[in-house]
Design a protein around this motif. Sequence first.
Motif, PDB file in Angstrom:
ATOM      1  N   GLU A  13       0.822  -1.210   0.000  1.00 44.43           N
ATOM      2  CA  GLU A  13       0.000   0.000   0.000  1.00 44.43           C
ATOM      3  C   GLU A  13       0.856   1.260   0.000  1.00 44.43           C
ATOM      4  O   GLU A  13       0.574   2.223  -0.710  1.00 44.43           O
ATOM      5  CB  GLU A  13      -0.929  -0.001   1.220  1.00 44.43           C
ATOM      6  CG  GLU A  13      -1.837   1.191   1.310  1.00 44.43           C
ATOM      7  CD  GLU A  13      -2.883   1.235   0.212  1.00 44.43           C
ATOM      8  OE1 GLU A  13      -3.222   2.345  -0.223  1.00 44.43           O
ATOM      9  OE2 GLU A  13      -3.358   0.172  -0.212  1.00 44.43           O
ATOM     10  N   ALA A  14       1.910   1.250   0.814  1.00 46.75           N
ATOM     11  CA  ALA A  14       2.793   2.418   0.916  1.00 46.75           C
ATOM     12  C   ALA A  14       3.688   2.544  -0.308  1.00 46.75           C
ATOM     13  O   ALA A  14       4.186   3.627  -0.607  1.00 46.75           O
ATOM     14  CB  ALA A  14       3.639   2.322   2.177  1.00 46.75           C
ATOM     15  N   GLY A  15       3.918   1.432  -1.000  1.00 46.41           N
ATOM     16  CA  GLY A  15       4.810   1.450  -2.150  1.00 46.41           C
ATOM     17  C   GLY A  15       6.279   1.494  -1.748  1.00 46.41           C
ATOM     18  O   GLY A  15       7.142   1.815  -2.548  1.00 46.41           O
ATOM     19  N   LYS A  16       6.544   1.170  -0.485  1.00 47.65           N
ATOM     20  CA  LYS A  16       7.929   1.172   0.008  1.00 47.65           C
ATOM     21  C   LYS A  16       7.999   0.340   1.278  1.00 47.65           C
ATOM     22  O   LYS A  16       6.998   0.146   1.967  1.00 47.65           O
ATOM     23  CB  LYS A  16       8.409   2.583   0.273  1.00 47.65           C
ATOM     24  CG  LYS A  16       7.528   3.367   1.216  1.00 47.65           C
ATOM     25  CD  LYS A  16       7.931   4.826   1.244  1.00 47.65           C
ATOM     26  CE  LYS A  16       6.667   5.671   1.330  1.00 47.65           C
ATOM     27  NZ  LYS A  16       6.773   6.949   0.748  1.00 47.65           N
ATOM     28  N   ALA A  17       9.171  -0.151   1.585  1.00 51.47           N
ATOM     29  CA  ALA A  17       9.366  -0.961   2.783  1.00 51.47           C
ATOM     30  C   ALA A  17       9.674  -0.115   4.005  1.00 51.47           C
ATOM     31  O   ALA A  17       9.427  -0.532   5.131  1.00 51.47           O
ATOM     32  CB  ALA A  17      10.497  -1.965   2.557  1.00 51.47           C
ATOM     33  N   TRP A  34      -0.585   9.015  12.454  1.00 51.86           N
ATOM     34  CA  TRP A  34       0.067   9.573  11.266  1.00 51.86           C
ATOM     35  C   TRP A  34      -0.064   8.582  10.099  1.00 51.86           C
ATOM     36  O   TRP A  34      -0.389   8.966   8.976  1.00 51.86           O
ATOM     37  CB  TRP A  34       1.539   9.883  11.545  1.00 51.86           C
ATOM     38  CG  TRP A  34       2.253  10.355  10.331  1.00 51.86           C
ATOM     39  CD1 TRP A  34       2.371  11.638   9.894  1.00 51.86           C
ATOM     40  CD2 TRP A  34       2.911   9.541   9.347  1.00 51.86           C
ATOM     41  NE1 TRP A  34       3.063  11.671   8.708  1.00 51.86           N
ATOM     42  CE2 TRP A  34       3.404  10.400   8.348  1.00 51.86           C
ATOM     43  CE3 TRP A  34       3.128   8.172   9.215  1.00 51.86           C
ATOM     44  CZ2 TRP A  34       4.109   9.934   7.243  1.00 51.86           C
ATOM     45  CZ3 TRP A  34       3.829   7.709   8.108  1.00 51.86           C
ATOM     46  CH2 TRP A  34       4.301   8.597   7.141  1.00 51.86           C
ATOM     47  N   ALA A  35       0.199   7.306  10.364  1.00 47.03           N
ATOM     48  CA  ALA A  35       0.127   6.294   9.311  1.00 47.03           C
ATOM     49  C   ALA A  35      -1.297   6.138   8.781  1.00 47.03           C
ATOM     50  O   ALA A  35      -1.501   6.003   7.573  1.00 47.03           O
ATOM     51  CB  ALA A  35       0.656   4.960   9.832  1.00 47.03           C
ATOM     52  N   LYS A  36      -2.280   6.176   9.673  1.00 47.27           N
ATOM     53  CA  LYS A  36      -3.676   6.062   9.235  1.00 47.27           C
ATOM     54  C   LYS A  36      -4.056   7.219   8.314  1.00 47.27           C
ATOM     55  O   LYS A  36      -4.789   7.040   7.352  1.00 47.27           O
ATOM     56  CB  LYS A  36      -4.612   6.035  10.441  1.00 47.27           C
ATOM     57  CG  LYS A  36      -4.585   4.737  11.196  1.00 47.27           C
ATOM     58  CD  LYS A  36      -5.515   4.807  12.405  1.00 47.27           C
ATOM     59  CE  LYS A  36      -5.578   3.496  13.135  1.00 47.27           C
ATOM     60  NZ  LYS A  36      -6.477   3.565  14.312  1.00 47.27           N
ATOM     61  N   THR A  37      -3.560   8.404   8.624  1.00 50.66           N
ATOM     62  CA  THR A  37      -3.829   9.577   7.795  1.00 50.66           C
ATOM     63  C   THR A  37      -3.087   9.483   6.469  1.00 50.66           C
ATOM     64  O   THR A  37      -3.623   9.819   5.414  1.00 50.66           O
ATOM     65  CB  THR A  37      -3.419  10.858   8.542  1.00 50.66           C
ATOM     66  OG1 THR A  37      -4.159  10.929   9.765  1.00 50.66           O
ATOM     67  CG2 THR A  37      -3.690  12.102   7.719  1.00 50.66           C
ATOM     68  N   SER A  38      -1.853   9.015   6.511  1.00 52.72           N
ATOM     69  CA  SER A  38      -1.014   8.941   5.306  1.00 52.72           C
ATOM     70  C   SER A  38      -1.408   7.806   4.373  1.00 52.72           C
ATOM     71  O   SER A  38      -1.229   7.912   3.157  1.00 52.72           O
ATOM     72  CB  SER A  38       0.448   8.776   5.709  1.00 52.72           C
ATOM     73  OG  SER A  38       0.865   9.891   6.456  1.00 52.72           O
ATOM     74  N   TYR A  39      -1.923   6.715   4.921  1.00 54.16           N
ATOM     75  CA  TYR A  39      -2.279   5.535   4.137  1.00 54.16           C
ATOM     76  C   TYR A  39      -3.704   5.087   4.488  1.00 54.16           C
ATOM     77  O   TYR A  39      -3.914   4.030   5.090  1.00 54.16           O
ATOM     78  CB  TYR A  39      -1.266   4.406   4.381  1.00 54.16           C
ATOM     79  CG  TYR A  39       0.144   4.833   4.084  1.00 54.16           C
ATOM     80  CD1 TYR A  39       0.573   5.002   2.774  1.00 54.16           C
ATOM     81  CD2 TYR A  39       1.048   5.095   5.111  1.00 54.16           C
ATOM     82  CE1 TYR A  39       1.866   5.421   2.489  1.00 54.16           C
ATOM     83  CE2 TYR A  39       2.342   5.518   4.837  1.00 54.16           C
ATOM     84  CZ  TYR A  39       2.742   5.673   3.524  1.00 54.16           C
ATOM     85  OH  TYR A  39       4.022   6.084   3.249  1.00 54.16           O
ATOM     86  N   PRO A  40      -4.708   5.885   4.133  1.00 52.50           N
ATOM     87  CA  PRO A  40      -6.089   5.608   4.559  1.00 52.50           C
ATOM     88  C   PRO A  40      -6.689   4.326   4.001  1.00 52.50           C
ATOM     89  O   PRO A  40      -7.642   3.801   4.575  1.00 52.50           O
ATOM     90  CB  PRO A  40      -6.862   6.836   4.070  1.00 52.50           C
ATOM     91  CG  PRO A  40      -6.038   7.398   2.966  1.00 52.50           C
ATOM     92  CD  PRO A  40      -4.617   7.089   3.311  1.00 52.50           C
ATOM     93  N   ALA A  41      -6.149   3.795   2.929  1.00 52.80           N
ATOM     94  CA  ALA A  41      -6.726   2.591   2.333  1.00 52.80           C
ATOM     95  C   ALA A  41      -6.341   1.318   3.088  1.00 52.80           C
ATOM     96  O   ALA A  41      -6.967   0.283   2.911  1.00 52.80           O
ATOM     97  CB  ALA A  41      -6.283   2.469   0.872  1.00 52.80           C
TER      98      ALA A  41
END
Length: 77
Positions: A13-17, A34-41
């Motif tokens: 989902e993030a497209g990076k490790a 922060w992660a929930k906001t940055s990667y909502p899917a």
Amino acid sequence: MIYLHYFAGLKEEAGKAEESLPWEDGTAADVLQWAKTSYPAFDFSAVQIAVNEEYVLETEPVKPGDHVAFIPPVSGG
């Protein structure tokens, strides 16, 4: 600065490790938000959080230089 590490579906989902994030002070819950906001899917409902290679509660302090990993459930047989 903290260092974030993503595994399994979140990595896709993030497209990076991994990535770094400017950081002053906070908790594992703040990083998770922060992660929930940055990667909502991504579904964070069952994600475990590890700080410096140890599973932690969301109340765990996160300090500059820490490594934070988001680890989704795994299954095996």
